[in-house]
Design a protein around this motif. Structure first.
Motif, mmCIF file in Angstrom:
data_model
loop_
_atom_site.group_PDB
_atom_site.id
_atom_site.type_symbol
_atom_site.label_atom_id
_atom_site.label_comp_id
_atom_site.label_asym_id
_atom_site.label_seq_id
_atom_site.Cartn_x
_atom_site.Cartn_y
_atom_site.Cartn_z
ATOM 1 N N GLY A 82 2.403 -1.881 3.541
ATOM 2 C CA GLY A 82 1.431 -1.130 2.762
ATOM 3 C C GLY A 82 2.077 0.136 2.229
ATOM 4 O O GLY A 82 2.871 0.771 2.925
ATOM 5 N N ILE A 123 1.164 -4.320 -0.393
ATOM 6 C CA ILE A 123 -0.124 -3.826 -0.883
ATOM 7 C C ILE A 123 0.044 -2.350 -1.212
ATOM 8 O O ILE A 123 0.582 -1.588 -0.404
ATOM 9 C CB ILE A 123 -1.223 -4.018 0.185
ATOM 10 C CG1 ILE A 123 -1.541 -5.509 0.328
ATOM 11 C CG2 ILE A 123 -2.471 -3.217 -0.166
ATOM 12 C CD1 ILE A 123 -2.539 -5.814 1.418
ATOM 13 N N GLU A 125 -1.918 1.166 -2.383
ATOM 14 C CA GLU A 125 -3.212 1.835 -2.496
ATOM 15 C C GLU A 125 -2.982 3.333 -2.669
ATOM 16 O O GLU A 125 -1.884 3.831 -2.443
ATOM 17 C CB GLU A 125 -4.060 1.597 -1.228
ATOM 18 C CG GLU A 125 -4.538 0.174 -1.024
ATOM 19 C CD GLU A 125 -5.671 -0.219 -1.965
ATOM 20 O OE1 GLU A 125 -6.158 0.651 -2.716
ATOM 21 O OE2 GLU A 125 -6.053 -1.396 -1.941
ATOM 22 N N GLY A 334 -5.600 -5.546 3.115
ATOM 23 C CA GLY A 334 -6.120 -4.741 2.008
ATOM 24 C C GLY A 334 -7.234 -3.827 2.475
ATOM 25 O O GLY A 334 -7.748 -3.980 3.589
#
Lengths: 337, 337
Positions: A82, A123, A125, A334
């Protein structure tokens, strides 16, 4: 790199998380409780002109992940990764706009990182949303479904939980709280506007407030620590002076606390959080900052005597919140919608 | 009272809604499409000191409901009644703090209204959340799940839809957007602070900006309309002058639009709406206000050239949005959580 010695096994870790900050890229591997099993860092590359540093940033992320994987040992490359990025990250992980990382503005981070980090799933973010997820899951925001997280670092990031759900906004750009305009005649911001909250209530803001005080002759001890030049005064100098009992330096933190509280009071008017968690590098000075922030917040929040008290607490995960959250988000597949 | 003549039957109506505004209490009955079947209004009682006008406000609400019921005819008293109140309404319907209706601060509105309106069921919510519900259900916010509604009236109210859910906050006080501090050296606000957004971007703000221009000698036509005294200039005078083609009066609306946009840009940074709906009395001047607001918003929103466009549209239900929403909320048995 700290790997915890020979006891670390990749099988303990559930994910690797990387937080792209204004000054450093921090990577961690965590277990399912958010406990850090390995850690690495690199300076953030910043030299390229706007939009032309995307490859450099991706390389730095990859270097940090490689170091974390080495500390974990075999099979680490199968852990999901992430990445928390500062600024306006859209729902595809593209960094649409990053006032504090202009070199990577426009970067399609998943496309840049997937080949570098294969075979891991990647991922991307917003960094503060990652920190929010970590603090809500394993940190200072547990059991609170109406939570505001604000990270005070080079700039200011934010994450908002409302009714147990993360507020992402229509395009994924919600909680860019540092760019609330809080003073129309304030100093210019790299975002192109004036008087943004993060000009005052960030590490950069502490430096600005300290230099203003130094140039007005009010901070002799901090100026001495800075080598005698008022213009050379930085946040670390006024922090050191305040910790030595310098009242004028403590007054700079009172001023900083007022600006932090002014933005938190605005966000309370908009979001009505039941708890506020403060993270980011500036929280390293929480001994100096929290008391004046809480006092000014009590004065500034609307209807303060007629509403329930709102706790303002430091992030339990400190500076690691963003990276730990990115790892936990990756492990969860996620951010929950 | 307008009852639509002999064709109105209580059976067409699904609920009665009352919007307690800064200057008037507006009541409507609506059918399931939000169409207004009956309407009544009373001036808002304001004379009592803080907290001592609760009974007067409840009486005004009851008077309006009685008039609407009379227009509807038999069985109207069985319709549920929704009431939208300005300010911090907690989850039990208590008006914890109301900067623009100080007389009713602290009022337990359900307890005051239930005996007055028996046998009807009574639901009390924040006025702007009611307007948001109406605009999302039957108005300008249909098919948009990340919606910001802002009502520009005596003060400013707000309602936020995120991912299809209304953001209520930890205590029900979310979206009190008028009390974002937007200028630390701005004018004092009845809430006790300085430089709140609603000092600038409301009906009161239009009057202030107009008087500043008049006292600087820039608004001769508006001053003439006000009887020759610059201090007597009100929003209606500068509106009338601007509609007659007075460029100096139009410039006051440019300034007002800048302040409206500054707050909308702040709220976009925090909430990232996909669409913004503007309601409240000031939207009666939308012909003068919308163009400068949209232009300034484009300049002020973070990363404007790198993000999707956000439409700023007037409320389809105009000044009725709060009352219509209150009626629809009552018909639905409450705001959806």
């Amino acid at each position: 790199v700290t790997g915890g010695g020979s006891t670390v096994r990749a099988s303990d870790a559930v994910g690797i998380g990387v937080d792209i900050g204004g000054t450093k890229v921090l990577g961690v591997a965590v277990d399912s409780t958010g406990s850090v099993k390995a850690e690495a860092r690199e300076p953030t590359p910043q030299i390229a002109p706007m939009g032309e540093g995307a490859e450099d940033v991706a390389d730095a992320v990859a270097a940090v992940v490689t170091d974390v994987r080495l500390a974990l040992g075999a099979d680490a490359e199968r852990l999901p990764v992430g990445v928390g990025a500062p600024g306006m990250v859209d729902r595809h992980g593209v960094l649409r706009y990053a006032p504090n990382l202009q070199a990577a503005t426009g970067a399609d981070l998943p496309a840049l990182l997937e080949p570098r980090l294969a075979p891991a799933r990647v991922i991307v973010e917003n960094d503060a949303n990652c920190a929010l997820y970590a603090e809500h899951t394993v940190g200072a925001g547990r059991h609170c479904d109406d939570l505001l997280l604000v990270t005070l670092g080079t700039g200011i990031g934010g994450g908002v939980l409302s009714g147990g759900r993360i507020v992402l906004g229509g395009f994924g750009f919600a909680a860019e709280v540092g760019h609330m305009m809080i003073n129309p005649s304030g100093p210019p911001c790299p975002c192109g506007h004036r008087g943004c909250w993060e000009r005052y209530a960030s590490g950069a803001g502490l430096g600005m407030l300290a230099r203003e005080a130094a140039e007005a002759g009010r901070l002799p001890n901090a100026v001495a620590l800075a080598g005698g030049d008022p213009e050379a005064v930085r946040g670390e100098h006024v922090t050191q002076a305040a910790r030595s009992g310098d009242e004028a330096a403590a007054a700079v933190f009172d001023e900083l606390g007022w600006w932090v509280a002014a933005g938190l009071a605005n966000l309370t008017a908009v979001l009505d959080p039941a708890r506020i968690v403060l993270g980011g590098g500036l929280v390293g000075a929480q001994d100096l900052l929290l008391v004046p922030t809480r006092r000014a917040y009590q004065e500034l929040v609307e209807g303060s005597t007629r509403r329930p008290h709102v706790d303002i607490v430091p992030a339990a995960l400190g500076e690691h919140a963003g990276a730990v959250g990115a790892a936990l988000v990756a492990a969860a597949g996620g951010l929950p919608a």
